[in-house]
Scaffold this active site. Structure first.
Site, PDB file in Angstrom:
ATOM      1  N   HIS A  34      -4.244  -8.201  -5.846  1.00 36.39           N
ATOM      2  CA  HIS A  34      -4.703  -7.361  -4.730  1.00 36.39           C
ATOM      3  C   HIS A  34      -5.880  -6.502  -5.200  1.00 36.39           C
ATOM      4  O   HIS A  34      -5.800  -5.838  -6.243  1.00 36.39           O
ATOM      5  CB  HIS A  34      -3.524  -6.486  -4.299  1.00 36.39           C
ATOM      6  N   ASP A  36      -8.441  -3.485  -4.114  1.00 37.49           N
ATOM      7  CA  ASP A  36      -8.610  -2.379  -3.173  1.00 37.49           C
ATOM      8  C   ASP A  36     -10.059  -1.910  -3.148  1.00 37.49           C
ATOM      9  O   ASP A  36     -10.530  -1.285  -4.096  1.00 37.49           O
ATOM     10  CB  ASP A  36      -7.689  -1.217  -3.575  1.00 37.49           C
ATOM     11  N   HIS A  67      -8.480  -6.157   0.073  1.00 40.52           N
ATOM     12  CA  HIS A  67      -8.118  -5.161   1.093  1.00 40.52           C
ATOM     13  C   HIS A  67      -9.320  -4.237   1.281  1.00 40.52           C
ATOM     14  O   HIS A  67      -9.623  -3.429   0.410  1.00 40.52           O
ATOM     15  CB  HIS A  67      -6.872  -4.397   0.580  1.00 40.52           C
ATOM     16  N   GLY A 143      -6.240   5.271  -0.122  1.00 38.40           N
ATOM     17  CA  GLY A 143      -7.243   6.016  -0.888  1.00 38.40           C
ATOM     18  C   GLY A 143      -6.924   6.065  -2.373  1.00 38.40           C
ATOM     19  O   GLY A 143      -7.837   6.052  -3.189  1.00 38.40           O
ATOM     20  N   PHE A 144      -5.652   6.107  -2.704  1.00 37.46           N
ATOM     21  CA  PHE A 144      -5.296   6.283  -4.113  1.00 37.46           C
ATOM     22  C   PHE A 144      -4.000   5.545  -4.435  1.00 37.46           C
ATOM     23  O   PHE A 144      -3.124   5.421  -3.581  1.00 37.46           O
ATOM     24  CB  PHE A 144      -5.099   7.773  -4.433  1.00 37.46           C
ATOM     25  N   GLY A 146      -0.458   5.482  -6.700  1.00 39.22           N
ATOM     26  CA  GLY A 146       0.454   6.490  -7.234  1.00 39.22           C
ATOM     27  C   GLY A 146       0.932   7.514  -6.226  1.00 39.22           C
ATOM     28  O   GLY A 146       1.480   8.549  -6.611  1.00 39.22           O
ATOM     29  N   ASP A 176       2.048  -2.263   1.421  1.00 39.52           N
ATOM     30  CA  ASP A 176       1.188  -1.710   0.364  1.00 39.52           C
ATOM     31  C   ASP A 176       1.337  -0.192   0.328  1.00 39.52           C
ATOM     32  O   ASP A 176       1.085   0.475   1.340  1.00 39.52           O
ATOM     33  CB  ASP A 176      -0.262  -2.103   0.704  1.00 39.52           C
ATOM     34  N   GLY A 177       1.738   0.325  -0.834  1.00 38.63           N
ATOM     35  CA  GLY A 177       1.755   1.775  -1.018  1.00 38.63           C
ATOM     36  C   GLY A 177       3.111   2.317  -1.423  1.00 38.63           C
ATOM     37  O   GLY A 177       4.080   2.217  -0.675  1.00 38.63           O
ATOM     38  N   GLY A 198       0.655  -1.102  -7.328  1.00 35.18           N
ATOM     39  CA  GLY A 198      -0.337  -0.613  -8.284  1.00 35.18           C
ATOM     40  C   GLY A 198       0.340   0.084  -9.439  1.00 35.18           C
ATOM     41  O   GLY A 198       0.570  -0.490 -10.509  1.00 35.18           O
TER      42      GLY A 198
HETATM   43  C1  DX5 Z   1      -3.763   2.460  -1.416  1.00 37.84           C
HETATM   44  C2  DX5 Z   1      -4.056   1.045  -1.880  1.00 37.84           C
HETATM   45  C3  DX5 Z   1      -2.925   0.446  -2.606  1.00 37.84           C
HETATM   46  C4  DX5 Z   1      -2.595   1.152  -3.894  1.00 37.84           C
HETATM   47  C5  DX5 Z   1      -1.177   0.852  -4.248  1.00 37.84           C
HETATM   48  O1  DX5 Z   1      -4.909   2.974  -0.894  1.00 37.84           O
HETATM   49  O2  DX5 Z   1      -4.342   0.230  -0.769  1.00 37.84           O
HETATM   50  O3  DX5 Z   1      -3.083  -0.950  -2.815  1.00 37.84           O
HETATM   51  O4  DX5 Z   1      -3.412   0.758  -4.966  1.00 37.84           O
HETATM   52  O5  DX5 Z   1      -0.831   1.623  -5.344  1.00 37.84           O
HETATM   53  P1  DX5 Z   1       0.645   2.159  -5.545  1.00 37.84           P
HETATM   54  O6  DX5 Z   1       1.536   0.946  -5.626  1.00 37.84           O
HETATM   55  O7  DX5 Z   1       0.579   2.944  -6.796  1.00 37.84           O
HETATM   56  O8  DX5 Z   1       0.982   2.993  -4.320  1.00 37.84           O
HETATM   57 ZN    ZN Z   2      -4.304  -2.062  -0.940  1.00 41.73          ZN
END
Ligand code: DX5
Ligand code: ZN
Length: 220
Positions: A34, A36, A67, A143-144, A146, A176-177, A198
């Site tokens: 994936h 981002d 994505h 956006g992030f 974690g 996702d997330g 992630g």
């Molecule tokens: C969020 C991203 C995710 C993110 C997932 O903006 O689209 O793909 O990297 O990270 P974790 O699994 O740490 O929430």
């Molecule tokens: Zn994503």
């Protein structure tokens, strides 16, 4: 029996050794990678573009699940397709001509996905559900990596699965997330079949392979 897919998000990878991290994902049995993509406008963070997708394409044989968290994604579809994207997923919030954007992704030879923020209702994408290859439900505000999983999105995941079953049962429902061995079973129970991760995978104390194995064990 559903075939569940694990899609590590390289947003949490170590970019000084991206090739090695991708190889570790692949040998641990990850299904998709994936990617981002963030533009600093639609979401607060800036990340990567086609250049990184192209580097991933050379480093792994796994499908690249791109994505796009960017405004006006239609301007960049061709570049991501040329860089080797397998799936291109756009946000409904950024696409006033969503039907056309999906057609464009298909005409570039990629699978098309549509995604929605935690606060966007399932009804926003209902008109295109029969056209897409995947739907991606965000369980954090994008956006992030974690961030904490938002359980209030769970009813929408079940709703999306029901809507897809009616018009496009072979489409994937990706989440996702904030996924971990604690939250993944909750989304799987509601009909999700692709799981992005992630920080859980790349930040796992025993390493990437252990993170992937632990998530896989949740759906085995
Ligand atoms: C969020 C991203 C995710 C993110 C997932 O903006 O689209 O793909 O990297 O990270 P974790 O699994 O740490 O929430
Ligand atoms: Zn994503």
């Amino acid at each position: 029996m559903t075939n569940f897919l694990i899609a590590p998000s390289i947003l949490s990878a170590d970019f000084t050794r991206l090739g090695a991290d991708l190889a570790a994902c692949e040998s641990a049995g990850a299904d998709w990678i994936h990617v981002d993509v963030m533009d600093g406008h639609f979401v607060p963070n800036l990340t990567m573009g086609p250049f990184i997708v192209e580097a991933c394409r050379r480093a792994t044989k796994l499908p690249l699940d791109v994505h796009l968290m960017i405004e006006k994604p239609e301007r960049h579809l061709e570049a991501f397709a040329k860089a080797g994207a397998t799936n291109i997923t756009v946000h409904v919030e950024t696409c006033p001509h969503l039907n056309r954007t999906i057609q464009q992704i298909h005409s570039l030879g990629c699978k098309a996905g549509v995604t929605l923020n935690p606060s966007t209702p399932a009804s926003a994408i209902e008109p295109v559900l029969s056209l897409v290859d995947l739907v991606l439900a965000l369980t954090v505000n994008p956006g992030f990596s974690g961030q904490e999983f938002l359980p209030e999105v769970l009813p929408k995941i079940r709703q999306l699965r029901g809507l897809l079953d009616a018009v496009n049962p072979s489409a994937r429902l990706e989440v996702d997330g904030g996924l971990s061995s604690a939250t993944l079973p909750e989304v799987q129970k509601r009909g999700a079949d692709v799981f992005v991760s992630g920080s859980f995978v790349f930040g796992h104390p025993q390493g990437i392979a252990a993170g992937i194995r632990e998530l896989r064990a949740c759906v085995a």
